[in-house]
Design a protein around this motif. Sequence first.
Motif, PDB file in Angstrom:
ATOM      1  N   LYS A 143       0.881  -1.023  -0.019  1.00 41.16           N
ATOM      2  CA  LYS A 143       0.036  -0.038  -0.079  1.00 41.16           C
ATOM      3  C   LYS A 143       0.783   1.268  -0.033  1.00 41.16           C
ATOM      4  N   THR A 144       0.490   2.263  -0.748  1.00 38.28           N
ATOM      5  CA  THR A 144       1.169   3.502  -0.866  1.00 38.28           C
ATOM      6  C   THR A 144       0.291   4.523  -0.082  1.00 38.28           C
ATOM      7  N   ILE A 145       0.934   5.281   1.085  1.00 42.00           N
ATOM      8  CA  ILE A 145       0.140   6.264   1.628  1.00 42.00           C
ATOM      9  C   ILE A 145       1.028   7.394   1.821  1.00 42.00           C
ATOM     10  N   ASN A 146       0.544   8.488   1.413  1.00 44.68           N
ATOM     11  CA  ASN A 146       1.501  10.052   1.454  1.00 44.68           C
ATOM     12  C   ASN A 146       2.773   9.711   0.975  1.00 44.68           C
ATOM     13  N   GLY A 147       2.983   9.028  -0.171  1.00 40.15           N
ATOM     14  CA  GLY A 147       4.259   9.034  -1.088  1.00 40.15           C
ATOM     15  C   GLY A 147       4.916   7.781  -0.345  1.00 40.15           C
ATOM     16  N   VAL A 148       4.620   6.914   0.679  1.00 46.11           N
ATOM     17  CA  VAL A 148       5.564   5.906   1.084  1.00 46.11           C
ATOM     18  C   VAL A 148       4.934   4.802   0.961  1.00 46.11           C
ATOM     19  N   THR A 149       5.586   3.973   0.300  1.00 44.59           N
ATOM     20  CA  THR A 149       5.047   2.520   0.152  1.00 44.59           C
ATOM     21  C   THR A 149       5.588   1.526   0.938  1.00 44.59           C
ATOM     22  N   TYR A 150       4.363   0.703   1.555  1.00 42.53           N
ATOM     23  CA  TYR A 150       4.645  -0.310   2.554  1.00 42.53           C
ATOM     24  C   TYR A 150       4.081  -1.597   2.187  1.00 42.53           C
ATOM     25  N   THR A 151       4.853  -2.571   2.512  1.00 39.07           N
ATOM     26  CA  THR A 151       4.592  -3.931   2.350  1.00 39.07           C
ATOM     27  C   THR A 151       4.464  -4.669   3.662  1.00 39.07           C
ATOM     28  N   SER A 152       3.346  -5.051   4.125  1.00 35.77           N
ATOM     29  CA  SER A 152       3.290  -5.545   5.435  1.00 35.77           C
ATOM     30  C   SER A 152       2.778  -7.248   5.259  1.00 35.77           C
ATOM     31  N   PRO A 153       3.680  -8.107   5.500  1.00 33.52           N
ATOM     32  CA  PRO A 153       3.235  -9.375   5.702  1.00 33.52           C
ATOM     33  C   PRO A 153       2.378  -9.861   7.012  1.00 33.52           C
ATOM     34  N   THR A 154       2.023 -11.080   6.860  1.00 31.73           N
ATOM     35  CA  THR A 154       1.359 -11.664   8.263  1.00 31.73           C
ATOM     36  C   THR A 154       1.899 -12.798   8.697  1.00 31.73           C
ATOM     37  N   CYS A 155       2.043 -13.204   9.897  1.00 30.10           N
ATOM     38  CA  CYS A 155       2.828 -14.225  10.552  1.00 30.10           C
ATOM     39  C   CYS A 155       2.057 -15.717  10.006  1.00 30.10           C
ATOM     40  N   ASN A 156       0.513 -15.518   9.805  1.00 30.49           N
ATOM     41  CA  ASN A 156      -0.047 -16.862   9.537  1.00 30.49           C
ATOM     42  C   ASN A 156      -0.607 -16.818   8.280  1.00 30.49           C
ATOM     43  N   ASN A 157      -0.180 -16.161   7.317  1.00 28.57           N
ATOM     44  CA  ASN A 157      -0.262 -15.962   5.939  1.00 28.57           C
ATOM     45  C   ASN A 157      -1.762 -15.651   5.662  1.00 28.57           C
ATOM     46  N   SER A 158      -2.559 -15.036   6.595  1.00 29.11           N
ATOM     47  CA  SER A 158      -3.828 -14.352   6.295  1.00 29.11           C
ATOM     48  C   SER A 158      -3.811 -13.144   5.626  1.00 29.11           C
ATOM     49  N   THR A 159      -4.943 -12.827   5.187  1.00 27.29           N
ATOM     50  CA  THR A 159      -5.097 -11.448   4.883  1.00 27.29           C
ATOM     51  C   THR A 159      -5.983 -10.388   5.838  1.00 27.29           C
ATOM     52  N   VAL A 160      -5.479  -9.418   6.136  1.00 24.85           N
ATOM     53  CA  VAL A 160      -6.165  -8.645   6.948  1.00 24.85           C
ATOM     54  C   VAL A 160      -6.456  -7.189   6.380  1.00 24.85           C
ATOM     55  N   ALA A 161      -7.754  -6.796   6.859  1.00 19.54           N
ATOM     56  CA  ALA A 161      -8.244  -5.375   6.407  1.00 19.54           C
ATOM     57  C   ALA A 161      -8.184  -4.519   7.251  1.00 19.54           C
ATOM     58  N   GLY A 162      -7.606  -3.393   7.333  1.00 22.14           N
ATOM     59  CA  GLY A 162      -7.418  -2.268   8.223  1.00 22.14           C
ATOM     60  C   GLY A 162      -8.745  -1.666   8.323  1.00 22.14           C
ATOM     61  N   ILE A 163      -8.887  -1.019   9.748  1.00 21.74           N
ATOM     62  CA  ILE A 163     -10.113  -0.105  10.039  1.00 21.74           C
ATOM     63  C   ILE A 163      -9.704   1.407  10.077  1.00 21.74           C
ATOM     64  N   GLY A 164      -8.119   1.826   9.999  1.00 20.27           N
ATOM     65  CA  GLY A 164      -7.895   3.308   9.841  1.00 20.27           C
ATOM     66  C   GLY A 164      -7.214   3.262  11.351  1.00 20.27           C
ATOM     67  N   ASN A 165      -6.139   4.177  11.256  1.00 18.22           N
ATOM     68  CA  ASN A 165      -5.537   4.443  12.614  1.00 18.22           C
ATOM     69  C   ASN A 165      -6.221   5.085  13.725  1.00 18.22           C
ATOM     70  N   GLN A 166      -7.113   6.182  13.424  1.00 19.28           N
ATOM     71  CA  GLN A 166      -7.788   6.577  14.117  1.00 19.28           C
ATOM     72  C   GLN A 166      -8.640   5.800  15.374  1.00 19.28           C
ATOM     73  N   LYS A 167      -9.143   4.880  14.606  1.00 21.95           N
ATOM     74  CA  LYS A 167      -9.967   3.916  15.360  1.00 21.95           C
ATOM     75  C   LYS A 167      -9.137   2.999  16.311  1.00 21.95           C
ATOM     76  N   VAL A 168      -8.142   2.698  15.538  1.00 20.17           N
ATOM     77  CA  VAL A 168      -6.971   1.689  16.359  1.00 20.17           C
ATOM     78  C   VAL A 168      -6.386   2.477  17.497  1.00 20.17           C
TER      79      VAL A 168
END
Length: 508
Positions: free
Chosen positions: A430-455
Motif C-alpha cells: 500500500k502507498t500512503i502519503n508517497g511512502v510504499t509499505y509492504t506488510s506480511p502476516t505471520c499466519n499467511n492471512s489477509t487482514v483488512a484495516g479499519i484506519g489508525n484513528q479507530k485503532v
Amino acid sequence: AAVAIPTTAASAAPGARDAAIAQARANVTRNAGVFGFGSGQDLVLKDVVLDADGTSHVRFDRTFQGLPVVGGDLVVHQDARGRLKDSTRAAAHDAAVRSTVPKVPAQHGAADALSAAPGIKDAVSTPELVVWAADGTPRLAWRTTVEGTGEHGQPAGKIVVTDATTGEQIEALDAEHQASGTGNSEYTGTITLDTTPVSGGYTLTDPVRGHVTKDAGNLSASSLKASSGTAFTSATNVWGDGKKFSSNRATAAVDAHANTAWTYDYYKNVHGRSGIKNDGKGATVFVHVGTNWDNAQWSDTCFCMMTGDGNGSTDPEQVDLDTMGHEMTHGVTSATANLRYSGESGGLNESTSDIFGTMVEWYANNPVDTGDYLFSDQSTPPWLRRFDKPSLDGRSADCWSSSVGKLDVHYSSGVGNHWFYLASEGSGTKTINGVTYTSPTCNNSTVAGIGNQKVAKIWYRALTVYMTSTTTYKGARAASLNAARDLYGSGSAEYNAVAAAWSAVSVN
C-alpha cells in the motif's frame, strides 16, 4: 454494549440549543439583580454548551446602549428543565455609565495607542467606544486596536484603552490573548508558536497548555531538574533559523515547543486527556541536553521532556514530531498502566510510545513532516523503526514468539507496532502519503484495516482502562478486544479487525 458518547451542542436534539438560549435570556431578565442586568443593556450570545444530562451553560457578552461592555460577560447555568442553577459573571455587575458621549475625541485615543506600539510598521489604528468595566467599575473608554507588521514582517498589534472622559491610559495589551510567535523550525517549516509577553519581549512559555521550553546549556540529563536551564527569550517573537545542526540555539526550541503543544492537543482533543497526568499541568521541556547526545527522554521525577542535539553529523536534534510524542507518551503510560520496562510489558511500553508518537504526527497534519508509519524518520534518517515490517531494521520482531520477551524492549516492541499497522492499514502492499509499505502476516492471512484513528482510540482505552504494569502481549490482545467491545460492540467490524491483526502477528 458500546460506550455512550457525551452529547455535545452539535449532536443534541434539534431545538435544544435554541431552547436553552431562550431560557437563559428569560432567566437573566427574571434574575436581573443577580446578573446586574438593567435598563439599556442587551445580551449578545457567545457560546452554548449542552451536557449529556440536559444541563446547559449559555455564555453572553453584554452591551450598554449599544456599546460593548468589557468585563461584562456572564454564563447562565440551567438544569434540564431550563431552571436557573447557578451563574458566573466577569468583574462588572452594573454596566451603566452616566453618559455615552465622550469628552476626549477618538483621535486622542488613537495617538495614545500609536505611541504605545513602537516598532510596528505601517501601523493603522482603529478606535472603538466601549464601556470598560474589567476592574468592576464601568467607565466610558476608547478601545483602540493598532495593527501593522513587526521587524521581520510578522503580523503585530496592540490594543490600548484610554478613558474617554479624562484621556488617561487604562491598559495596553497585545492584540491576541497570547502572543503568536513565528518559528523557523528544523522539521516542520515556518510555524506559529504560542508564547508569553514579558518585559522587553517574549518567552517560550505556552499560556494555553502550560509548558515552558528552556535551554539546558548542555547539562547531562541526569543532572537536570525543572528549575535548571535558561528560559528562551526574544525581543521580536521570531525564533530560530530553520537549519539543521543550527548554531542558533532557539531553532531546536522551536520544534520542541511546537511539538509539545501538538502532543498536548492530540491527547486533549482526541482522547479527552488534559496533559500527561490528566491534571492540566504543562511540563518543562529542555533542548540542548548533554553533548552530542543522540537521544530524547521523558523524566517523571523532573516532569520534564529532555532532547539532545543528535550526533553532530547524520542525526540532527531529536525534536521532531513523532520523537517528541513518543517520549511524552512514556509519561502517559507511567500515569496509567505503568507498564514495566522489561520483558513483554517493556515491549508494549515502547510500542505504545511509537504508536501515539506516530499518531501525533498524523494529527498535526503538517505539510512538511507528513503522517507516516516510519518512526523518527526526520531526526534519524531514513528511519529508526517502521511499522509495516519491523524486522527491516535488522533487530525488531515481526511476530510474537516465546522468546520475544528476552529481546531489548525497543525490538520486542515490533510485535505491537506490526499489529497496529495491520489493524490500521491491513496486509499487503500500500502507498500512503508517497511512502510504499509492504506488510506480511505471520499466519499467511489477509487482514483488512479499519484506519489508525479507530485503532488508536481502542489502544488508548486498553492502556488506560484494562492494562496493568505486567501486561503481556496475550494480555494486550484481551485488553484491546475489551476496549473494542466497549467502543464499537462485540462482534463489530472493529472488534473483528483487532482480533485478526493480533492473530496475524501470532498473538492468539
